[in-house]
Design a protein around this motif. Structure first.
Motif, short mmCIF file in Angstrom:
data_model
loop_
_atom_site.label_atom_id
_atom_site.label_comp_id
_atom_site.label_asym_id
_atom_site.label_seq_id
_atom_site.Cartn_x
_atom_site.Cartn_y
_atom_site.Cartn_z
N LEU A 1 0.82 -1.23 0.00
CA LEU A 1 0.00 0.00 0.00
C LEU A 1 0.85 1.27 0.00
O LEU A 1 0.34 2.34 -0.33
CB LEU A 1 -0.94 0.00 1.21
CG LEU A 1 -2.10 -1.01 1.14
CD1 LEU A 1 -2.85 -1.05 2.45
CD2 LEU A 1 -3.05 -0.67 -0.01
N CYS A 2 2.13 1.14 0.37
CA CYS A 2 3.01 2.32 0.36
C CYS A 2 3.11 2.91 -1.05
O CYS A 2 3.08 4.12 -1.22
CB CYS A 2 4.40 1.93 0.87
SG CYS A 2 5.61 3.26 0.77
N ASP A 3 3.20 2.04 -2.06
CA ASP A 3 3.35 2.51 -3.45
C ASP A 3 2.95 1.40 -4.42
O ASP A 3 3.81 0.76 -5.04
CB ASP A 3 4.81 2.93 -3.68
CG ASP A 3 4.98 3.73 -4.98
OD1 ASP A 3 4.04 3.74 -5.79
OD2 ASP A 3 6.08 4.31 -5.18
N PRO A 4 1.65 1.14 -4.56
CA PRO A 4 1.18 0.04 -5.42
C PRO A 4 1.66 0.15 -6.86
O PRO A 4 1.93 -0.87 -7.51
CB PRO A 4 -0.36 0.17 -5.34
CG PRO A 4 -0.61 0.91 -4.08
CD PRO A 4 0.53 1.85 -3.92
N GLU A 5 1.76 1.37 -7.36
CA GLU A 5 2.17 1.57 -8.74
C GLU A 5 3.62 1.11 -8.96
O GLU A 5 3.93 0.40 -9.92
CB GLU A 5 2.02 3.04 -9.12
CG GLU A 5 2.12 3.29 -10.61
CD GLU A 5 1.80 4.74 -10.97
OE1 GLU A 5 2.09 5.12 -12.11
OE2 GLU A 5 1.26 5.48 -10.12
N SER A 6 4.50 1.50 -8.05
CA SER A 6 5.91 1.11 -8.18
C SER A 6 6.12 -0.37 -7.89
O SER A 6 7.06 -0.99 -8.40
CB SER A 6 6.78 1.94 -7.24
OG SER A 6 6.75 3.30 -7.60
N ALA A 7 5.25 -0.95 -7.06
CA ALA A 7 5.39 -2.37 -6.69
C ALA A 7 5.17 -3.28 -7.89
O ALA A 7 5.62 -4.44 -7.88
CB ALA A 7 4.41 -2.72 -5.58
N ASN B 1 -3.90 8.79 -1.29
CA ASN B 1 -4.96 9.22 -0.38
C ASN B 1 -4.69 8.78 1.07
O ASN B 1 -5.57 8.27 1.77
CB ASN B 1 -6.33 8.67 -0.85
CG ASN B 1 -7.48 9.46 -0.26
OD1 ASN B 1 -7.36 10.64 0.06
ND2 ASN B 1 -8.61 8.79 -0.09
N ILE B 2 -3.46 9.00 1.49
CA ILE B 2 -3.05 8.63 2.86
C ILE B 2 -3.12 9.87 3.74
O ILE B 2 -2.49 10.89 3.47
CB ILE B 2 -1.63 8.05 2.87
CG1 ILE B 2 -1.59 6.74 2.07
CG2 ILE B 2 -1.14 7.80 4.29
CD1 ILE B 2 -0.22 6.19 1.85
N HIS B 3 -3.89 9.74 4.81
CA HIS B 3 -4.04 10.85 5.77
C HIS B 3 -3.79 10.30 7.17
O HIS B 3 -4.65 9.69 7.78
CB HIS B 3 -5.45 11.45 5.67
CG HIS B 3 -5.77 11.97 4.31
ND1 HIS B 3 -5.26 13.15 3.82
CD2 HIS B 3 -6.55 11.45 3.33
CE1 HIS B 3 -5.71 13.35 2.59
NE2 HIS B 3 -6.49 12.33 2.26
N LYS B 4 -2.59 10.47 7.63
CA LYS B 4 -2.20 9.98 8.95
C LYS B 4 -1.65 11.13 9.79
O LYS B 4 -1.14 12.11 9.27
CB LYS B 4 -1.11 8.90 8.83
CG LYS B 4 -1.47 7.70 7.97
CD LYS B 4 -2.42 6.75 8.67
CE LYS B 4 -2.62 5.48 7.83
NZ LYS B 4 -3.62 4.59 8.44
N LYS B 5 -1.75 10.97 11.08
CA LYS B 5 -1.12 11.91 12.01
C LYS B 5 0.08 11.23 12.66
O LYS B 5 0.16 10.00 12.68
CB LYS B 5 -2.12 12.35 13.08
CG LYS B 5 -3.24 13.24 12.53
CD LYS B 5 -4.14 13.70 13.64
CE LYS B 5 -5.24 14.63 13.09
NZ LYS B 5 -6.14 15.09 14.18
#
Length: 510
Positions: free
Chosen positions: A289-295, A446-450
């Motif tokens: 999920l960090c970078d599906p496109e590059s994976a 679309n990652i929204h983390k604190k």
């Protein structure tokens, strides 16, 4: 040359009784050391004690047995040229020397170094025209055959046996040398680059091509390379390419840093996702999920046994070039057999040490050699340079991110949340662009983390990096420090209420 006297001193006593019996039956006198003599006497094979012949008892708890002029005179003498001295000094001409050494042990290395054995075979091998030397148990059969058939042993055969003796001794000495070198390096606390490095390589195989199809390439291995030195074994798929081998090595080196279930995805020599979780399925999901496109088309490495649920999830998610794991379940293998193009690599079961070798790069006719990038960073409170102190979770994330940053092409930026990468900015010509790159990836996914932790492979040259990082809720930063603007950087993180850890180690990767 007629064999009259034989000296036998063997640690490995396999098949020695049969040979000794043949020797005595053919009126060949045997001299032997204490341990060998005990076995021969027990089996009613007559033999003389070396100490009785030399009139010198074994000394220093058996350290001195065969080191005596009468022994070496008998081995090194010429039967015709030295006949007067031999007769006058009552020296036995020793025509056959049968020796093997007691094993060298690394733990008590000075105790288990055979002195007499190597000296005997070197003397015998030097005088090979007049003395037969045997160090290989497999050669007993040959000597027995020659004695029974009363055939002469040719000069060629004696030379071959002498050559084997020197090779046997050289291997033994090499083990001792490497043990002493390791001890010396520990005392010295640093590796010393020798004035000369001798590397002998032999070609293992041709590869499909190099980095690109128009470049030819081949895989070479060190002349002393053994099968046990292999770090992985391919059990499925097409031949490994030049790029496959490099990427697989990086993936394996990266994932073996972690003890808990971990997954690393590598693309073009750099991580595009990494995670440590309770199990491998969770670790893979977060790494992907960090970078599906590059994976897509990447290399996926695990540090624990691979099960079918994970394999099915990988196939469902993406196209994969290579999967690496220390073990793989039978069900996983059966499932993957349907996907024959996927290359499966099983890693060596023994602990892999990537840091015992040097990195070598070629520049025309010159070579650049450096130590591997070994990171011994251990966090303590003194590493915190900001007013705000990082939480326990942020410290864990910082250490995780720092380990991944070591493998990211410079300039490298790694965003971490709960021991998983959520964005990686890599290979940019300035650090600010690497941070912007990581921010774009977070936005696109679309990652929204604190409370995100950021790892940087090198120091920040300007405070604009801090402002850019703050846009994506960075709450903790780990970086080497060492910039002339460190004070300004620390003031900037204090102003933004961000905690900061200095490692005092840099991880440039070019």
């Amino acid at each position: 040359m007629k064999i009259k006297n034989a000296l036998i001193s063997v640690f490995d006593k396999s098949k020695i009784l049969k040979l000794a019996k043949i020797l005595t039956q053919n009126k060949i006198k045997i001299l032997s050391t204490k341990g060998t003599r005990k076995l021969l006497k027990k089996n009613k094979i007559p033999c003389s004690k070396i100490s009785d012949y030399t009139k010198c008892k074994e000394m220093f708890h058996g350290k001195i047995k065969t080191l005596h002029p009468k022994i070496y005179s008998g081995i090194l003498s010429h039967p015709i040229l030295d006949s007067r001295i031999i007769k006058k000094k009552k020296i036995l001409s020793i025509n056959l020397v049968i020796v093997n050494f007691y094993p060298f042990q690394k733990k008590k290395y000075t105790k288990y170094i055979d002195i007499g054995g190597p000296s005997l075979i070197r003397a015998a091998a030097k005088n090979y025209k007049n003395v037969i030397v045997i160090t290989d148990i497999q050669d007993y059969k040959y000597i027995i055959e020659k004695i029974l058939k009363k055939k002469k042993i040719s000069k060629k055969s004696k030379l071959k046996l002498a050559m084997k003796a020197f090779k046997y001794s050289a291997k033994y000495e090499k083990k001792i040398y490497h043990t002493f070198k390791k001890k010396y390096d520990l005392i010295n606390k640093k590796k010393i680059f020798p004035k000369k490095i001798k590397i002998i390589l032999k070609k293992k195989k041709n590869l499909i091509y190099g980095e690109n199809p128009h470049q030819k390439s081949a895989l070479y291995i060190d002349n002393n390379f053994k099968k046990t030195d292999q770090i992985f074994k391919k059990i499925q798929g097409k031949k490994l390419s030049y790029n496959n081998i490099i990427d697989a090595n990086i993936a394996l080196e990266c994932v073996t840093q972690f003890n808990k279930p971990s997954c690393v995805i590598i693309k073009h020599g750099t991580p595009c996702g990494a995670s440590t979780k309770k199990n491998l399925l969770q670790a893979y999901n977060h790494a992907y999920l960090c970078d599906p496109e590059s994976a897509f088309g990447g290399i996926i490495a695990f540090n624990k046994k691979l099960k079918s649920k994970i394999v099915q999830k990988i196939i469902q998610n993406q196209f994969v070039e290579i999967i690496i794991a220390p073990k793989i379940s039978i069900n996983s293998q059966k499932f993957l057999q349907k996907k024959k193009n996927i290359k499966i690599l099983i890693t060596n079961n023994k602990k892999i040490n990537f840091y015992k070798q040097f990195d070598i790069k070629t520049i025309n006719n010159q070579f650049l050699i450096q130590e591997k990038d070994y990171d011994n960073f251990k966090f303590n409170k003194e590493n915190i340079v900001s007013q705000k102190k990082p939480t326990k979770l942020e410290i864990k994330d910082a250490i995780f991110g720092w380990k991944i940053a070591k493998f990211v092409k410079s300039n490298g930026i790694v965003y971490v949340y709960k021991k998983s990468t959520i964005a990686i900015g890599t290979g940019q010509t300035s650090r600010i662009f690497s941070i912007k790159n990581a921010n774009i990836k977070m936005h696109e996914n679309n990652i929204h983390k604190k409370n995100i932790t950021m790892a940087s492979d090198a120091f920040f040259p300007f405070t604009d990096n801090i402002q850019e990082a703050k846009k994506n809720n960075i709450s903790c930063i780990i970086q080497p420090g060492g910039s002339i603007k460190d004070k300004e950087i620390i003031n900037a993180v204090n102003h933004e209420n961000i905690s900061m850890i200095f490692t005092h180690i840099r991880h440039f990767k070019h």
